[in-house]
Each structure stands twice: as C-alpha cells, then as structure tokens.
Scaffold this motif. Structure first.
Motif, short mmCIF file in Angstrom:
data_model
loop_
_atom_site.label_atom_id
_atom_site.label_comp_id
_atom_site.label_asym_id
_atom_site.label_seq_id
_atom_site.Cartn_x
_atom_site.Cartn_y
_atom_site.Cartn_z
N ILE A 1 1.06 -1.01 0.01
CA ILE A 1 -0.11 0.04 -0.12
C ILE A 1 0.88 1.15 0.03
O ILE A 1 0.55 2.22 -0.76
N LEU A 2 1.85 1.31 0.82
CA LEU A 2 2.68 2.37 0.85
C LEU A 2 3.28 2.68 -0.50
O LEU A 2 3.53 3.73 -0.98
N PHE A 3 3.84 1.33 -1.04
CA PHE A 3 4.43 1.44 -2.21
C PHE A 3 3.85 2.04 -3.25
O PHE A 3 4.25 2.93 -4.19
N ARG A 4 2.38 1.71 -3.41
CA ARG A 4 1.48 2.22 -4.43
C ARG A 4 1.30 4.03 -4.38
O ARG A 4 1.34 4.66 -5.40
N VAL A 5 1.54 4.58 -3.22
CA VAL A 5 1.46 6.10 -3.08
C VAL A 5 2.59 6.74 -3.48
O VAL A 5 2.62 8.02 -3.34
N LEU A 6 3.65 5.98 -3.58
CA LEU A 6 5.04 6.81 -3.49
C LEU A 6 5.26 7.43 -5.34
O LEU A 6 4.64 6.59 -6.16
N PRO A 7 5.65 8.41 -5.44
CA PRO A 7 5.79 8.98 -6.84
C PRO A 7 6.72 7.72 -7.51
O PRO A 7 7.65 7.14 -7.07
#
Lengths: 454, 454
Positions: A55-61
């Motif tokens: 989930i965290l990974f998805r919101v990263l540029p």
C-alpha cells in the motif's frame, strides 16, 4: 529530541496499521511519505508486513518507488512483488537494469518470472535473457550487458565520439574496454585518460592492462578481486576473451554485502534467510537457525558421553564439576579467537593454504602463552579456595586447553579451504563443541594424574 | 599442479632466508620478482619478516614498489618504513596521495613523521597538514584535498573547461561538487551528466542533491553512508557547508574493510593488531587476545559460584553434571545466532533502537520454538538412557534456556547501541558467558522441582 522524520515514519506505520484504504487515507499517506528520504522509506518497507508495504509503495511517486525498490535485496523485492498487482509490477520491472532484473527473476516462482518476461520490450527481454543464461552465483548474472567497447586501432578522438554517441544507454562510460578487430579484449582505458590525451593518439597506446573475470566465474571471487583492486568497472569476458558485459562497482558492493552477511551468519551457526529481519515470518527465521542448532546439539552429545566415561571420578571429587563451564568456555573462546583471525587472513589473502605449518607453529606458541597467563591465575585462585591439588589441576588444564584450542581454531579454516569448503563452515560453534569434548578429556586425565583417581 | 608464480614466491622466500645480500643475489631477486603480480608481491611483503621485506622492496621497480606499498595497511606500511633507509623512504612518501600519507604518518613515531614531513615539497606538505588537522578517525583524515569545484552560475561548457584544466591534479573528475559564490556546497553533478548536456545550460539546472559528510564526522558513519548510496565520490564540508575535500570510493572501501575487521575480531572477543597475521610478532597477536580472554575467564568464575550453590544437588544426582556442557553450549549457540542476526540488522539499518520491543517479541517466539524442537528431542533421548525424570529435566531446561538465550542475544546489541556503545562490544563470548550462568540456575531449579531435590 523530536525528530520530524521519525514522527512521520511513526504516523505512516500507525495509518497502515489502522487499515484505512479510502481515497483520503491514501492521500494522507502520500503526503506523509512525500518528504521521507529514500533510505528511510526502504527501512519502512523492510520493517512492516508485506501487504502494508504494498500500500505504501503504491502512493510513492514512480521515481521514488523505483529507487526504493532497487535498494531492496532480491528476496525482499520478491516478497513485495507478491503483494503488488500485475500492472504495478510491469512498470517496476521495465525500470530495472537488466542485471538487477535477472536477480529478481531468480527469486520469483518460475511462472511469475515467465509472465513478467513476456511483458518486457524486445531489447529488455534479450538483455535479461543474456544475463539469465549464466549459472546462478556466477558473475555473469551480475554484469550489465549495456557497455561501450572501443577499438584498439581507433584514435582517441574517435573513441570519445563513440562514447558520446552511447552516453545515455551505457551502464558506465568511466572505464571502457578496448577490443581488437575480432572483439577480443586487449585492455581498458579510463575516460579521464582519454580526455587528457591528444585526440590524434591511438587508443592502443594509452590503454592499460585490464583486470577481468570470466562470466562463469564465481561471483564472490570476481567481486573480491574487483574491490581489492578498487576498480570503477571490470570487463566480463567469455572463454575466448570476448567482452560480454561490464561489472560496475555498485554490483560488486552488493555481492560482497551479501557474501559477508552469509559468512557472518555461518560463523554464528545459522543460514541467511530471505528478506529483512523484522518483516520475515517467524518460521523463516527459525528455519535458518534450527538445522545448525540441531547438528551442534547432536555433536554436543559427545560431551555427555565423555563425561559419562569419567562419572566415577566425578563422584569421587564432585568439586571437579564446578569448573566444567569455565574450562570449556575458555577453550571455546581461545579457539574462536584463533579461528576468526585465520579466517579473516585467508579471506583477504594474507594467509594461503600452504602456510598451514607456519600457522600451527604460531598458534601453538600463542596458545601456550595465553594458557600460561590464565593457568597461573587459575592456579592461584583455585588453590586459595579449594586447595593446591585442585589448583594444580585447573592451572595445568588451562595451559593444555588453550594450546590445543588455539591450534585447532587456527588449523580448521585452512583445512576447510584445502578441501574446497568455505572456511566459515567450520564455524565458531563447531570449534566450541569440538574443543569442549577434547577439553573434558584433558581435564579428567590431568585430574586423575594429579589427584591419583582411579 | 605446478604453479609458476607459487614457485617464484617460494624461490624468493628461500633466497631471502639464505641471507644473501651480494650484488648477484639482489639481481637474482629482481629477476625472480619481475613477473610476480602486485597482489602476490603484497602477500609476500606481508608474510615475511620486516628486514626481508625491505630487501625485496628495494629491488622492485619504483612504480611496482609504490603500488605494493599503497596496498598495505597503514600499520604494515609503518613496519616496512622502519626497515627501510631514509633515502628510499623519501621517494615513497612523495609518491603517496595526501590522505594516504596522513594515514601513514599517524602510525609512525612523531619524530619520524616530522622528519619525513620536512622532506616534502611545499604543496604536498600543505595538503598533508590540512588532512592531519582533523581528528583521528574523522572522515577528514581520509578525504583528498585535491578536488575541483564548479560554480553553480557557470555554464556546462565553462564547467567542462575548468575540469579539463585540472584534469591531471584532481583526485576525481567523475563527480564534481557545485558551489555558490561564497564556496558553499549547493549540489553535485556527474561528468557524464555534463557531457550529455547542452554546453550553454547552467550548471545550477543540471546538478542534483549532494550526499555529504562533515569533515569531523566519524569515518565509519560517513563511509557506510557512502557505500550504501553507491556513490563514486562524496564532497566533505566544514560546518559552514564549504567544501574542504572529496572522499573517493577507494577510501570508503578501505575504511569499511578496517571497520569490518575490527567488528569481526571483537565478535570473537579479541582486538585487532597492527600488521598482518603471519608477519606480526607473537606477543603482538597474544596481546590482542589476552585482555578479553582474561575478562571472560574472570566472568566465568560466576559459573563456578553458581554451581557451588547447587553442589549438594550435584552430589545427590551426579548424572546432572553430564549435561552441563550440552546445555550451556546450546544456550550459547542460540544466543549467538540471535545476537549475530540483530547486530547485522542494526549495522545495515534494517533494525533501529526503537524496534527493541518488536525484537524481544520476535526472539521470544523464535527461541521458544527452537527450544520446543530441541527439548522434545532431548526429552526422548535422555528419557531413553537415564529415565523419564531426567528426560523431563533436560527437555524443560532446553525450552527455557533457548527462550532466554534468544531474547538476551537479540536485546544485547540494541541495548549497547542505545547507550552509545558499539553493538559488537557485547560480543558473542560475552553472551555465552552470561547465558552459561543463567542457564545453570535454570537447570538446577528445574532439576530440584522435577526430581524433588533439596
């Protein structure tokens, strides 16, 4: 001291744990993650459960995500891939260097790797396949197939033109392999050297001898040679001396990091487990430890049997039992000191297998001197508390055990290397167990002699 | 298998041992050494006595001699310097980079260092003094003062001109610090980036954020950051952000090599000694081991005292003594596995001090599971040989000891880091000794309970 980055990391962990998946939660997450440095994001991804990491990974540029992903080990990457959706994966895979991609594919189930391979462009697929064609743990798996060679017969000016034409795609332009007409490696030349040389000079006159490795060579050997020579890059060749790839220093550092982690784990009698310590499932960490622990415990049954031999002596003088942990512990420590020194000296090339007699002779004297110091102290203390006969037993045993343990500790890594095994296989716990059993035999033999036991 | 290089090395060693010093002996020596690669020559210099090394060193061509000398550690260099004549030394010193020279001067007696400093040219002396002005073990000691900065406001074309003008003297031109009008660091730019950019563009628009370190920062911290980010070079700044030097990757690798060697030695309970293993005098190696061995032996007296407490129980059931080495050994192994894993995870940043509760909870479960497996096996075997009551004591003790040892082993490195000590200070032998004493208390408490001893 409040640390704003630590606070953000804490807030991100909390948010993920709360399990909010709405649009607003994700926006808040993106906001929190925005100013966190890449190294901290990597730590976060490593220390939280896989689904949270995804989930965290998805919101990263996109750029940040790729940078974080590249910094993970292949095992951690595989864990993260398992938690991501295929469309997200495709982007990441396309962005990786061919050699990093090959590492990752190795860690994935074959079906997943095949599916991902199909999604690649023609060029990317060709290069990944080239890297995957070399044996696992060979240096060919870590080289980049994107390199620029220059012709020995070219002028420096022509060489520089060639470099400028390939400046965007090449893995490195700072060290360039020089080849002859049939693509055989003749030497290397640094970009700096080219720039500092008259443009009309021939490349063949300014190149220097290359340090190279065969693509099928073991990765550790090649990487150690790379770092020992402090190279920026190293051409990788096939058995006809044709350049097939280039190894850059970041790859060499990665390999040595992994090998060191393996050696360190093995010295303590465990295996490495894939993934990071905090995120790996308990059973995976346990599995990495149980095998050696079992082997060592079973070998330690030897000490039970040795003591059983001496049970009657123990019954006669129970006080002898009091010193068992002290004596075996000291033997183990002495052996481990010697083993660690010699293992390190072997690794950095200060000691060779042929130096075995020299090592025995050195450790014999060192162990004897260490035993004299400890034995003298042991004699005084034990005499004072338990009387001179016990004191003499303890003192003499310490001298003998230290001498024996230092020699065994010094010899084992060399013997391992001689028979072609990793010197770290005869790990510290193994030496401890061995010196425990031998030490007990020495102890009770000396006790029988000095105390006149039957 | 005959190896011509090995034969030559053997012949050189023999010749030096024979003690021939005549003109013909030296010519023969020079001939033998002529085709031996630098790495092998370094090994030779490291493994033969100092006076022999000095003779060999004299017959090497000047360039080869300098290359070999540069590959030695500062301690080994100092040993060799002590055996050489002053005229020979002057040449070597002049040929070293300012940062390497500073390392060497640190290892030499002050009077020798001062004398050598006088022999240097004005520029060389100024730069060496600059490096020596920073604290020992600070990164300032390892940086090179020969760097090229470029102005933020310059065009790429101007920047490239400046690089070309300094191409011979600079330590590196592949990564360039970018500064403003008052020499403050604003960013860095790679040579490749400059070459790939339109010559009219401003440097300020193509530079990227710099990873830097303060010159007074600890060397290990700076070097680890350097290698973790896989940099080619790192600008070193003062507390006003002015560039004072540049750290290159070979220096970072050297620092980490030394730090790792220290950590490895400390994990085994010894100190590093200056010089190489085979050439160092016996007393120097012994001194590196005796202190910790004494500390550990004295702490192990605790185990004697613990056992003394339980002497009456031991007299009642002597068979309990048979399992002492097995139980303490298994506890030590379990603790060391945990300590090694956590120490490594701390070093690479996978675990932080704030993760202490997580680590305790993980190791508690891992240790318990490991104990269950070993305890079950121990119960079966010991029941079979010594009867179920003894079997129960052994099984229960293994469960308890493994759980305790895993938690202690996991916690110690974090506690060490929290109080500002090196996590490797609570070395493996220390954990073994601690878990020996605790394990014995557990053992005899369980025995008293199960066997109804008084």
């Amino acid at each position: 001291v409040a640390n704003p980055i630590d606070d953000r990391i804490e807030a991100i962990t909390q948010l993920l744990r709360r399990g909010g998946r709405g649009e607003r939660d994700l926006q808040e997450l993106a906001g929190l993650a925005a100013d966190v440095p890449t190294a901290e994001l990597r730590y976060l991804v490593q220390s939280i459960p896989g689904p949270h990491a995804a989930i965290l990974f998805r919101v990263l540029p996109k750029g940040t995500a790729l940078a974080v992903f590249e910094d993970l080990s292949a095992g951690e990457q595989a864990d993260l891939i398992a938690a991501l959706r295929s469309t997200e994966i495709a982007d990441i895979i396309e962005g990786l260097d061919p050699d990093d991609r090959a590492q990752l594919f190795d860690q994935l189930p074959a079906s997943v790797a095949d599916r991902l391979m199909v999604g690649l462009g023609v060029d990317e697929r060709r290069m990944t396949t080239a890297v995957l064609g070399y044996p696992r743990d060979s240096i060919g798996r870590y080289m980049s197939p994107e390199f620029v060679t220059i012709q020995q017969s070219a002028t420096v000016g022509e060489a520089l033109q060639r470099v400028m034409a390939r400046i965007d795609e090449a893995e490195t332009i700072y060290l360039l392999p020089v080849v002859d007409g049939s693509r055989r490696l003749q030497g290397v030349v640094g970009l700096r050297r080219l720039l500092a040389t008259d443009r009309g000079a021939l490349v063949g006159t300014v190149m220097r001898e290359a340090t190279t490795a065969l693509a099928v060579a073991p990765r550790e050997e090649a990487a150690r040679r790379f770092l020992a020579a402090k190279l920026l890059a190293m051409p990788i060749v096939d058995d006809e001396d044709r350049v097939v790839g280039i190894l850059t220093y970041d790859d060499a550092v990665d390999i040595i990091d992994e090998e060191d982690a393996e050696d360190v784990a093995r010295q303590a009698g465990s295996e490495r487990f894939a993934g990071s310590y905090l995120a790996a499932p308990i059973w995976r960490v346990m599995r990495s430890r149980i095998v050696w622990l079992l082997v060592l415990a079973v070998s330690a049954i030897l000490t039970v049997q040795v003591l059983e031999l001496f049970e009657s002596r123990l019954e006669q003088v129970v006080v002898l039992a009091l010193f068992i942990p002290l004596l075996t512990g000291t033997g183990g420590n002495t052996g481990n000191q010697a083993a660690t020194t010699v293992t390190r000296a072997l690794a950095v090339g200060e000691v060779r297998v042929r130096d075995l007699p020299k090592v025995v002779w050195r450790e014999l004297r060192i162990g004897f001197l260490l035993g004299l110091v400890l034995g003298a102290i042991g004699f005084v203390i034990a005499s004072f508390v338990y009387g001179p006969p016990i004191g003499a037993v303890i003192g003499l045993t310490l001298v003998s055990i230290c001498t024996m343990a230092a020699v065994v500790g010094g010899v084992m890594p060399i013997v391992a290397k001689k028979v072609g095994a990793d010197p770290a296989v005869f790990s510290n716990p193994f030496i401890s167990t061995f010196s425990d059993a031998t030490g007990l035999v020495i102890y009770f033999s000396i006790a029988a002699l000095v105390l006149n036991l039957s």
